[in-house]
Design a protein around this motif. Structure first.
Motif, PDB file in Angstrom:
ATOM      1  N   UNK A  54       0.811  -1.216   0.000  1.00 13.60           N
ATOM      2  CA  UNK A  54       0.000   0.000   0.000  1.00 13.60           C
ATOM      3  C   UNK A  54       0.846   1.269   0.000  1.00 13.60           C
ATOM      4  N   UNK A  55       1.886   1.305   0.829  1.00 13.59           N
ATOM      5  CA  UNK A  55       2.679   2.527   0.943  1.00 13.59           C
ATOM      6  C   UNK A  55       3.290   2.915  -0.400  1.00 13.59           C
ATOM      7  N   UNK A  56       3.846   1.941  -1.118  1.00 17.39           N
ATOM      8  CA  UNK A  56       4.471   2.228  -2.410  1.00 17.39           C
ATOM      9  C   UNK A  56       3.435   2.692  -3.427  1.00 17.39           C
ATOM     10  N   UNK A  57       2.297   2.006  -3.475  1.00 20.40           N
ATOM     11  CA  UNK A  57       1.263   2.364  -4.451  1.00 20.40           C
ATOM     12  C   UNK A  57       0.690   3.754  -4.176  1.00 20.40           C
ATOM     13  N   UNK A  58       0.564   4.095  -2.920  1.00 19.05           N
ATOM     14  CA  UNK A  58       0.001   5.403  -2.574  1.00 19.05           C
ATOM     15  C   UNK A  58       0.910   6.558  -2.994  1.00 19.05           C
ATOM     16  N   UNK A  59       2.207   6.303  -3.078  1.00 19.96           N
ATOM     17  CA  UNK A  59       3.123   7.365  -3.496  1.00 19.96           C
ATOM     18  C   UNK A  59       2.984   7.705  -4.977  1.00 19.96           C
ATOM     19  N   UNK A  60       2.342   6.843  -5.737  1.00 16.98           N
ATOM     20  CA  UNK A  60       2.160   7.079  -7.173  1.00 16.98           C
ATOM     21  C   UNK A  60       1.023   8.054  -7.467  1.00 16.98           C
ATOM     22  N   UNK A  61       0.244   8.360  -6.449  1.00 16.07           N
ATOM     23  CA  UNK A  61      -0.910   9.243  -6.633  1.00 16.07           C
ATOM     24  C   UNK A  61      -0.576  10.618  -6.085  1.00 16.07           C
ATOM     25  N   UNK A  62      -0.541  11.588  -6.965  1.00 14.83           N
ATOM     26  CA  UNK A  62      -0.245  12.961  -6.548  1.00 14.83           C
ATOM     27  C   UNK A  62      -1.377  13.496  -5.684  1.00 14.83           C
ATOM     28  N   UNK A  63      -1.012  14.237  -4.651  1.00 10.80           N
ATOM     29  CA  UNK A  63      -2.017  14.800  -3.764  1.00 10.80           C
ATOM     30  C   UNK A  63      -2.795  15.891  -4.477  1.00 10.80           C
ATOM     31  N   UNK A  64      -4.104  15.793  -4.401  1.00 15.07           N
ATOM     32  CA  UNK A  64      -4.958  16.776  -5.062  1.00 15.07           C
ATOM     33  C   UNK A  64      -5.303  17.898  -4.102  1.00 15.07           C
ATOM     34  N   UNK A  65      -5.219  19.139  -4.561  1.00 11.85           N
ATOM     35  CA  UNK A  65      -5.631  20.248  -3.689  1.00 11.85           C
ATOM     36  C   UNK A  65      -7.130  20.192  -3.455  1.00 11.85           C
ATOM     37  N   UNK A  66      -7.525  20.356  -2.228  1.00 17.62           N
ATOM     38  CA  UNK A  66      -8.950  20.317  -1.919  1.00 17.62           C
ATOM     39  C   UNK A  66      -9.219  21.104  -0.653  1.00 17.62           C
ATOM     40  N   UNK A  67     -10.457  21.467  -0.494  1.00 15.06           N
ATOM     41  CA  UNK A  67     -10.855  22.162   0.730  1.00 15.06           C
ATOM     42  C   UNK A  67     -10.806  21.191   1.903  1.00 15.06           C
ATOM     43  N   UNK A  68     -10.755  21.744   3.069  1.00 15.30           N
ATOM     44  CA  UNK A  68     -10.738  20.904   4.273  1.00 15.30           C
ATOM     45  C   UNK A  68     -11.968  20.015   4.287  1.00 15.30           C
ATOM     46  N   UNK A  69     -11.734  18.719   4.459  1.00 15.19           N
ATOM     47  CA  UNK A  69     -12.831  17.758   4.415  1.00 15.19           C
ATOM     48  C   UNK A  69     -13.750  17.946   5.616  1.00 15.19           C
ATOM     49  N   UNK A  70     -15.047  17.918   5.336  1.00 13.98           N
ATOM     50  CA  UNK A  70     -16.026  17.991   6.413  1.00 13.98           C
ATOM     51  C   UNK A  70     -16.110  16.647   7.118  1.00 13.98           C
ATOM     52  N   UNK A  71     -16.480  16.681   8.380  1.00 11.31           N
ATOM     53  CA  UNK A  71     -16.610  15.445   9.143  1.00 11.31           C
ATOM     54  C   UNK A  71     -17.699  14.576   8.544  1.00 11.31           C
ATOM     55  N   UNK A  72     -17.390  13.294   8.384  1.00 11.19           N
ATOM     56  CA  UNK A  72     -18.377  12.366   7.833  1.00 11.19           C
ATOM     57  C   UNK A  72     -19.605  12.300   8.737  1.00 11.19           C
TER      58      UNK A  72
END
Length: 435
Positions: free
Chosen positions: A359-377
């Motif tokens: 998982x750690x290696x695969x997750x590094x392949x995805x660039x972080x997307x700019x987004x607003x602060x996530x609201x609480x689920x």
């Protein structure tokens, strides 16, 4: 595939021959215990806490290998995502919601189409020595379409792995899987599917039957928050079961679906037990008498659940267990429940998952997307509770440490019959009582 599975079994903890006591210890704690360093690390932590004798290890391993081990609520080993595919989807302009759905789908079902992830999946499953899991298969809430987002990929997983990890539709399927040395998943949802049109009660409940036909055999009444059926465990005031909640329980009873109150308020759980004409469960909880957390259940509520012929599953969440929050705390709750309510009413519902080492290696392949602060689920209603979950406690309660749970119960002096009940026979009994 069969040869691959045999290789996993031959190197797994529970498939070993404990013909010599020293050999059993070396297999558990030595470098050959598992080629998977993540599984190995968790075992080392758990073993250090238990410090069992060679005799307890040998007997525990043998008993674990012989028993049907049925997680009363948990998660199949989760796959690593395909990071490159997620990144490509991100670059094509999919929404954050679509990307989240695709990520979930990969985590739940990628082992069906990736040889690397399938090996990780099977190695974790066979190392744990688990026969079946009551698998979380419906996203938290009551919206049928939202619930399908988790049910669909798990259906695809069990369909594609039907000779290795099929869907269990009835208790006999679990026994058959054990006999064939396979594993399987029984499906549960974190809510009752409701149309939420509020036209009439019969129409509102009609999707329950459809989800039953899709293979769901257990449903949460509530998940933390209040819904039309009753109050969740996170609400500041517990008003109990609603009139509509009573009708919903009657429908679940009629269709042979287990009523689960793990995330329901204490009064709601108590009243559900008094209304149901079938055994009900709190599939993944703890004993509030040992640790006063709202996700546990007080003795009065547990007794009412047990009086239906049901059970409580003790979870592997440190902050729900209290004390040091580790494997010893889990065993304390199991001891208390067995001695207070009877061995026939206790199970283990881990509520934790093994996550692929990739998982750690695969997750590094995805660039972080700019987004607003996530609201609480919406469902994430957790009143403040101060508890330090140490990494050692979490490791000791790793899902792949199931054999250590058995060894710990042997250490505590429980009989083989009691341990077999807790490991899986009680969950099978409650499921059978719905038929």
């Amino acid at each position: 595939m069969r040869a691959t599975r045999r290789r996993f079994v031959s190197t797994s903890l529970v498939a070993c021959s404990a013909s010599t006591l020293g050999g059993a210890r070396r297999l558990l704690a030595g470098p050959l215990a598992s080629p998977n360093e993540k599984i190995q690390q968790a075992r080392q932590v758990g073993l250090a806490l238990l410090a069992p004798s060679d005799r307890d290890i040998a007997h525990g391993l043998e008993l674990h290998a012989q028993s049907i081990v049925f997680d009363s609520y948990g998660f199949a080993p989760r796959s690593a995502v395909d990071g490159a595919a997620l990144q490509l989807a991100s670059e094509t302009g999919v929404s954050d919601a679509e990307l989240a759905d695709l990520r979930l789908e990969m985590m739940l079902s990628r082992s069906a189409n990736s040889e690397v992830e399938l090996r990780e999946f099977l190695e974790a499953f066979y190392s744990a020595g688990v026969t079946c899991i009551f698998q979380n298969a419906g996203e938290e809430g009551n919206d049928p379409l939202r619930m399908l987002k988790r049910l669909a990929p798990l259906t695809a997983l069990t369909d594609n792995l039907r000779t290795t990890c099929p869907k269990a539709l009835q208790p006999a399927d679990v026994r058959a899987a054990k006999q064939a040395q396979h594993v399987c998943l029984a499906l549960t949802t974190n809510g009752v599917p409701l149309r939420q049109q509020l036209e009439n009660t019969r129409d509102e409940l009609r999707y329950v039957r459809l989800f039953r036909q899709l293979g769901v055999n257990m449903m949460h009444l509530t998940y933390n928050r209040r819904n039309p059926l009753g109050d969740g465990c996170g609400e500041p005031n517990d008003g109990g079961l609603s009139d509509f909640g009573r009708l919903a329980i009657a429908e679940l009873n009629r269709l042979g679906i287990i009523v689960d109150v793990a995330h329901s308020g204490w009064r709601t759980s108590l009243e559900a037990a008094r209304v149901s004409n079938r055994p009900i469960v709190a599939s993944h909880t703890a004993c509030a008498a040992l640790h006063a957390h709202y996700r546990g259940k007080p003795d009065e509520t547990i007794k009412a659940i047990c009086d239906t012929g049901g059970l409580i599953g003790i979870c592997c969440i440190p902050k729900f267990l209290g004390g040091q929050g580790d494997l010893r705390a889990l065993l304390d709750h199991l001891d208390y429940a067995i001695k207070t309510f009877g061995a026939e009413h206790v199970a283990i519902g881990t509520d934790v998952a093994y996550v692929s080492r990739n998982s750690a290696v695969e997750n590094t392949k995805l660039a972080k997307r700019p987004s607003a602060r996530a609201a609480e689920r919406w469902e994430a209603l957790w009143p403040p509770f101060d508890f330090d979950e140490s990494s050692a406690a979490i490791d000791s309660l790793a899902w792949t440490n199931w054999p250590l749970f058995t060894i710990g119960l042997v250490q505590r002096g429980h009989t083989d019959e009691t341990i077999r009940r807790v490991l899986g026979e009680n969950t099978l009994r409650v499921w059978s009582a719905q038929q």
